[in-house]
Design an enzyme around this catalytic site. Structure first.
Site, short mmCIF file in Angstrom:
data_model
loop_
_atom_site.label_atom_id
_atom_site.label_comp_id
_atom_site.label_asym_id
_atom_site.label_seq_id
_atom_site.Cartn_x
_atom_site.Cartn_y
_atom_site.Cartn_z
N ASP A 50 47.63 31.26 44.41
CA ASP A 50 47.38 31.55 43.00
C ASP A 50 46.38 30.56 42.41
O ASP A 50 46.51 29.35 42.61
CB ASP A 50 48.73 31.39 42.26
CG ASP A 50 48.91 32.39 41.15
OD1 ASP A 50 47.99 33.18 40.90
OD2 ASP A 50 50.00 32.39 40.55
N LYS A 105 44.55 34.74 44.14
CA LYS A 105 44.92 35.65 43.05
C LYS A 105 44.51 35.02 41.74
O LYS A 105 44.69 33.82 41.55
CB LYS A 105 46.43 35.89 43.07
CG LYS A 105 46.94 36.67 41.86
CD LYS A 105 48.38 37.07 42.01
CE LYS A 105 49.39 36.07 41.51
NZ LYS A 105 49.24 35.69 40.08
N GLU A 152 51.82 43.24 36.31
CA GLU A 152 53.06 42.59 35.88
C GLU A 152 53.54 43.16 34.55
O GLU A 152 52.76 43.23 33.57
CB GLU A 152 52.84 41.07 35.77
CG GLU A 152 54.10 40.33 35.28
CD GLU A 152 54.09 38.83 35.55
OE1 GLU A 152 53.14 38.31 36.16
OE2 GLU A 152 55.07 38.19 35.12
N GLU A 169 44.41 35.72 37.32
CA GLU A 169 44.84 36.53 36.19
C GLU A 169 43.63 36.91 35.33
O GLU A 169 42.75 36.08 35.10
CB GLU A 169 45.83 35.74 35.31
CG GLU A 169 47.14 35.45 36.01
CD GLU A 169 48.13 34.71 35.10
OE1 GLU A 169 47.93 34.65 33.88
OE2 GLU A 169 49.13 34.19 35.66
N ASP A 188 51.78 30.18 40.81
CA ASP A 188 51.87 29.06 39.86
C ASP A 188 53.24 29.08 39.16
O ASP A 188 53.56 28.17 38.39
CB ASP A 188 50.70 29.03 38.88
CG ASP A 188 50.63 30.25 37.98
OD1 ASP A 188 51.46 31.16 38.13
OD2 ASP A 188 49.73 30.29 37.11
N SER A 189 54.06 30.08 39.48
CA SER A 189 55.46 30.06 39.04
C SER A 189 56.16 28.80 39.55
O SER A 189 57.23 28.44 39.06
CB SER A 189 56.19 31.32 39.55
OG SER A 189 56.00 31.47 40.93
O1 KIV Z 1 53.03 32.85 39.95
C1 KIV Z 1 53.68 33.80 40.40
O2 KIV Z 1 54.71 33.64 41.03
C2 KIV Z 1 53.18 35.14 40.15
C3 KIV Z 1 54.14 36.26 40.41
C4 KIV Z 1 55.09 36.37 39.29
C5 KIV Z 1 53.46 37.52 40.70
O3 KIV Z 1 52.09 35.32 39.70
#
Ligand code: KIV
Length: 271
Positions: free
Chosen positions: A87, A116, A185, A118, A48-49
């Site tokens: 993500d 993934k 992280e 959080e 989600d970056s």
């Molecule tokens: O969203 C993302 O790119 C991430 C990485 C920083 C691990 O979660």
């Protein structure tokens, strides 16, 4: 030459057991997916970056499941070997039903092979709900950028004893719930080492020191073109792999080599 087999969960476990470092990188489109795959990146994350590096937002909050699925679809066919992880964006796993729906889209439409999410022990129920239904999950601990509006700033986590103990416990609970991978992280290296030693699944770090099983970074950071880098706010753990590389493929090959040899992260990248 025989083409290398696609990476899967058992290959990631084998790499951990045999001490082969796992090189991971974010990716959002077909052109870079092809280069990452050729450079030998083992795991590609549609993170989600993308809200920050592609959409220019100050946080990841606005990213949607459809955004993640769109970018997964754009790149999935370019990956011949690398393992694709998607993500789960902010609030997309707030209930069991939403999480299952998001994971289904990411895997069926996006071609992801793991999701993934959080969070610590409070997400154990969701992790179990997904994993017993055949959705491999990576649990993301330490700094959780989706909590930015509660925290106020991106900060190193687990510096004090209570925070460190809580994270060690979270890692155990999430594994018991079925997590197949942990991502840590922005935490002190000593804590990264402790969680990795106790873990039964591979542990990937971003700013978590050298003693984890693999490293991940944001593609645009290591190519030195992300807004954070351009605006002079390069995170401590980021190294510019374009320096001296000449082109993107060489930069990414240098990243993979540096992770595999243990040359990255160096002491100056760690907390
Ligand atoms: O969203 C993302 O790119 C991430 C990485 C920083 C691990 O979660």
């Amino acid at each position: 030459m025989e083409p290398s087999k696609p990476v899967n969960v058992s290959e990631l476990r084998r790499m951990r057991e045999q001490g082969d470092k796992i090189a991971c990188l974010t990716c959002y489109d077909a052109s870079f997916a092809l280069i990452e795959d050729r450079a030998g990146v083992d795991l590609v994350l549609v993170g989600d970056s993308l809200g920050m590096v592609l959409h220019g937002r100050p946080t990841t909050t606005a990213v949607t499941v459809d955004d993640i699925v769109y970018h997964c679809r754009a790149l999935k066919d370019s990956l011949k070997r690398a393992f694709l992880v998607a993500d789960m964006p902010f609030l997309s796993f707030a209930t069991r039903e939403r999480a299952l729906d998001a994971a289904q889209k990411m895997m069926q439409e996006g071609g992801a092979r793991m999701v993934k999410l959080e969070g610590g022990r409070e997400q154990a129920d969701i992790v179990e709900y997904l994993t017993v239904r055949g959705v491999p999950v990576c649990a993301h601990l330490g700094l959780q950028p989706q909590l930015i509006h509660k925290m106020g700033a991106f900060k190193v986590q687990g510096r004090d004893d209570a925070g460190a103990e809580a994270m060690v416990h979270d890692a155990e609970v999430l594994q018991q719930a079925g997590a197949d991978l942990l991502l840590l992280e922005c935490i002190p290296s000593a804590l990264g080492k402790r969680i990795t030693q106790k873990s039964r699944v591979p542990v990937i770090g971003i700013g978590a020191g050298p003693d984890v099983d693999g490293q991940i970074l944001v593609l645009h950071d290591i190519l030195n073109i992300s807004p954070t880098v351009t605006l002079g706010r390069r995170p401590r753990f980021v190294r510019n792999f374009m320096e001296g590389a000449g082109n993107n493929l060489v930069a990414l090959q240098n990243y993979v080599k540096a992770v595999k040899s243990g040359e990255y992260p160096a002491p100056e990248h760690n907390f």
